[in-house]
Scaffold this active site. Structure first.
Site, mmCIF file in Angstrom:
data_model
loop_
_atom_site.group_PDB
_atom_site.id
_atom_site.type_symbol
_atom_site.label_atom_id
_atom_site.label_comp_id
_atom_site.label_asym_id
_atom_site.label_seq_id
_atom_site.Cartn_x
_atom_site.Cartn_y
_atom_site.Cartn_z
ATOM 1 N N MET A 290 -8.856 8.611 -6.359
ATOM 2 C CA MET A 290 -8.445 9.968 -5.984
ATOM 3 C C MET A 290 -9.208 10.985 -6.840
ATOM 4 S SD MET A 290 -4.484 9.814 -4.871
ATOM 5 C CE MET A 290 -3.800 9.821 -6.516
ATOM 6 N N LEU B 55 -12.122 11.333 -12.360
ATOM 7 C CA LEU B 55 -12.544 10.021 -12.860
ATOM 8 C C LEU B 55 -12.680 10.007 -14.382
ATOM 9 C CD1 LEU B 55 -15.195 9.188 -10.113
ATOM 10 C CD2 LEU B 55 -12.734 8.688 -10.145
ATOM 11 N N HIS C 98 -11.977 4.286 -14.493
ATOM 12 C CA HIS C 98 -12.600 4.149 -13.167
ATOM 13 C C HIS C 98 -14.008 3.577 -13.306
ATOM 14 C CE1 HIS C 98 -9.724 7.562 -12.265
ATOM 15 N NE2 HIS C 98 -9.470 6.760 -11.265
ATOM 16 N N GLN D 20 0.845 9.895 -0.269
ATOM 17 C CA GLN D 20 1.445 9.103 -1.345
ATOM 18 C C GLN D 20 2.097 9.956 -2.429
ATOM 19 O OE1 GLN D 20 -2.526 7.293 -2.377
ATOM 20 N NE2 GLN D 20 -1.703 7.309 -4.450
ATOM 21 N N GLY E 215 -7.513 -0.997 -10.827
ATOM 22 C CA GLY E 215 -7.142 -1.102 -12.231
ATOM 23 C C GLY E 215 -5.782 -1.773 -12.413
ATOM 24 N N GLU E 216 -5.685 -2.574 -13.463
ATOM 25 C CA GLU E 216 -4.400 -3.227 -13.772
ATOM 26 C C GLU E 216 -3.409 -2.240 -14.350
ATOM 27 O OE1 GLU E 216 -3.981 -6.926 -15.452
ATOM 28 O OE2 GLU E 216 -5.117 -7.836 -13.820
ATOM 29 N N GLN F 96 1.029 -1.107 -8.089
ATOM 30 C CA GLN F 96 0.117 -0.769 -6.990
ATOM 31 C C GLN F 96 -0.767 -1.973 -6.652
ATOM 32 O OE1 GLN F 96 -2.136 3.037 -6.347
ATOM 33 N NE2 GLN F 96 -3.812 1.939 -7.323
ATOM 34 N N SER G 247 -5.886 7.733 -17.983
ATOM 35 C CA SER G 247 -5.271 8.115 -16.712
ATOM 36 C C SER G 247 -5.660 9.547 -16.388
ATOM 37 C CB SER G 247 -3.743 8.039 -16.862
ATOM 38 O OG SER G 247 -3.124 8.718 -15.804
HETATM 39 O O1 PAF Z 1 -4.945 4.505 -7.652
HETATM 40 C C1 PAF Z 1 -5.343 5.462 -6.951
HETATM 41 O O2 PAF Z 1 -6.175 6.285 -7.367
HETATM 42 C C2 PAF Z 1 -4.793 5.631 -5.538
HETATM 43 O O3 PAF Z 1 -3.465 5.235 -5.471
HETATM 44 C C3 PAF Z 1 -5.638 4.906 -4.472
HETATM 45 C C4 PAF Z 1 -5.616 3.409 -4.648
HETATM 46 C C5 PAF Z 1 -7.068 5.418 -4.505
HETATM 47 C C6 PAF Z 1 -5.065 5.216 -3.070
HETATM 48 O O4 PAF Z 1 -5.040 6.575 -2.812
#
Ligand code: PAF
Length: 283
Positions: A30, A33, A37, A61, A149-150, A155, A187
Site C-alpha cells: 500500500m 515503503l 518492504h 480493508q 512480511g511476517e 494477514q 511499519s
Molecule cells: O500489507 C499490506 O500492505 C496490504 O494489506 C496488502 C497485502 C498490500 C493488501 O492491500
C-alpha cells in the site's frame, strides 16, 4: 522500472516477460515503503527473474475512514526505492481501475476461522477487504511466487489459507520482520509516532521477547504472561488491544502440547495502532 496504471498495461508487460521465460515474483503493497518492504523486494529479486510490485491503498480493508485518510501517500519516494532495489514493474492503479463497479457491489473473499480473533476482532471487515484486493491482484498478475512480511502474521495466515483453499498455483513466501535497532518492527504506521513515542514503541518487542524467553524456559502460564505484558504496556502509555500466544501453524489459541507457537500483540500508541509478533519454536 516501468510504472503502469492500467490492468491492461500490467498484463501486457507480464505477458512479455513470460514470453522470455521469466519467473514472475509479486510484492503487493500500500506504499509508504520502508526497509521491511525492501526486504520483500530483495527476496523476490533473489527468487524470480521479473519482479512486479503494486501500490494501492485499498479502501475496502479500512474499517475506519480516518485511518484511510491518514494513511501516508508517498508515491515519488516509494517508486525511487523500488527502482533502486531492481523492481521491474510497478502497478499503481486508481480506485476506479480496481473497483470499476464501485466498492459496495464488489464480490468479496472471506477466509473463515483464521481471520477471526486478534486483528479480526478489532478491525471488522478488514481481512475480507484485504483478501478481496489480494485475490484481485493475484488474478491480474498471475505470479509464480508472492512475498509478504511476517510482521502481519495473521494477514499472511489468511493469504496462505486463501491460496490453499482456492488452489492458486503459486508459492506464498513469508519474509522475516525487519526491525529498527531498538527492536521496533518497521511499519508504515511508525510515521505517526513522535521520536519519544518511537522509543516507547520498542517496548512491544521487548515484552514479546520476554514472553518468548519465559516460554522457552518452560513456562506454560500463557494467559498470565500475557496479562502481565498488557499491564506493563498500559503502564507505559499504550492502549493494549491484544497480547496472545497462539499456535503458529493454525493461529488457534495455544495448547500445552503445541511446539510451534507465536506470541502476537496489538496496541495503540498516540495515533498509531502497532502490531508485532515473535515465533517461538520449542522442539
Ligand atoms: O500489507 C499490506 O500492505 C496490504 O494489506 C496488502 C497485502 C498490500 C493488501 O492491500
Amino acid at each position: 522500472m516501468k510504472v503502469v496504471e492500467s490492468i491492461r498495461e500490467l498484463q501486457d508487460q507480464i505477458k512479455h516477460a513470460r514470453s522470455l521465460g521469466k519467473k514472475v515474483g509479486f510484492v503487493p503493497t500500500m506504499g509508504s515503503l520502508h526497509e521491511g518492504h525492501m526486504m520483500l523486494i530483495d527476496k523476490a529479486v533473489e527468487d524470480c527473474d521479473f519482479v512486479v510490485s503494486s501500490i494501492f491503498i485499498n479502501p475496502l480493508q479500512f474499517n475506519d475512514i480516518d485511518d484511510l485518510g491518514r494513511y501516508p501517500r508517498t508515491f515519488d519516494a516509494d517508486s525511487k526505492l523500488l527502482k533502486a532495489r531492481n523492481c521491474d514493474l510497478l502497478f499503481f492503479p486508481s480506485i476506479d481501475e480496481m473497483y470499476p463497479h464501485g466498492q459496495d457491489a464488489q464480490t468479496t473473499v472471506s477466509v473463515p476461522v483464521v481471520s477471526e480473533g486478534l486483528c479480526g476482532d478489532s478491525r471488522p471487515g478488514h481481512f475480507d477487504g484485504m483478501a478481496t484486493v489480494v485475490m484481485k491482484l493475484f488474478h491480474m498478475v498471475a505470479p509464480d511466487a508472492s512475498f509478504f512480511g511476517e510482521k502481519d502474521f495473521q494477514q499472511l495466515a489468511v493469504i496462505r489459507k486463501m491460496v490453499g483453499d482456492l488452489n492458486l498455483p503459486f508459492d506464498v513466501i513469508g519474509v522475516d520482520t525487519c526491525r529498527e535497532e531498538s527492536g521496533l518492527a518497521m511499519s508504515s504506521r511508525n510515521h505517526h509516532l513522535s521520536a519519544e513515542e518511537k522509543a516507547t514503541a520498542s517496548n512491544i518487542y521487548r515484552i514479546l521477547s520476554e514472553i518468548s524467553a519465559a516460554i522457552q524456559d518452560g513456562a506454560k502460564n500463557y494467559l498470565e504472561l500475557c496479562e502481565k505484558g498488557n499491564v506493563e504496556l498500559a503502564g507505559l502509555g499504550f492502549e493494549p488491544d491484544y497480547l496472545e500466544v497462539r499456535n503458529a501453524d493454525t493461529l488457534a489459541p495455544a495448547a500445552e502440547s503445541d511446539q510451534n507457537l507465536v506470541v502476537l500483540a496489538a496496541a495503540i500508541l498516540g495515533k498509531a495502532r502497532l502490531i508485532d509478533n515473535l515465533r517461538i519454536k520449542l522442539a
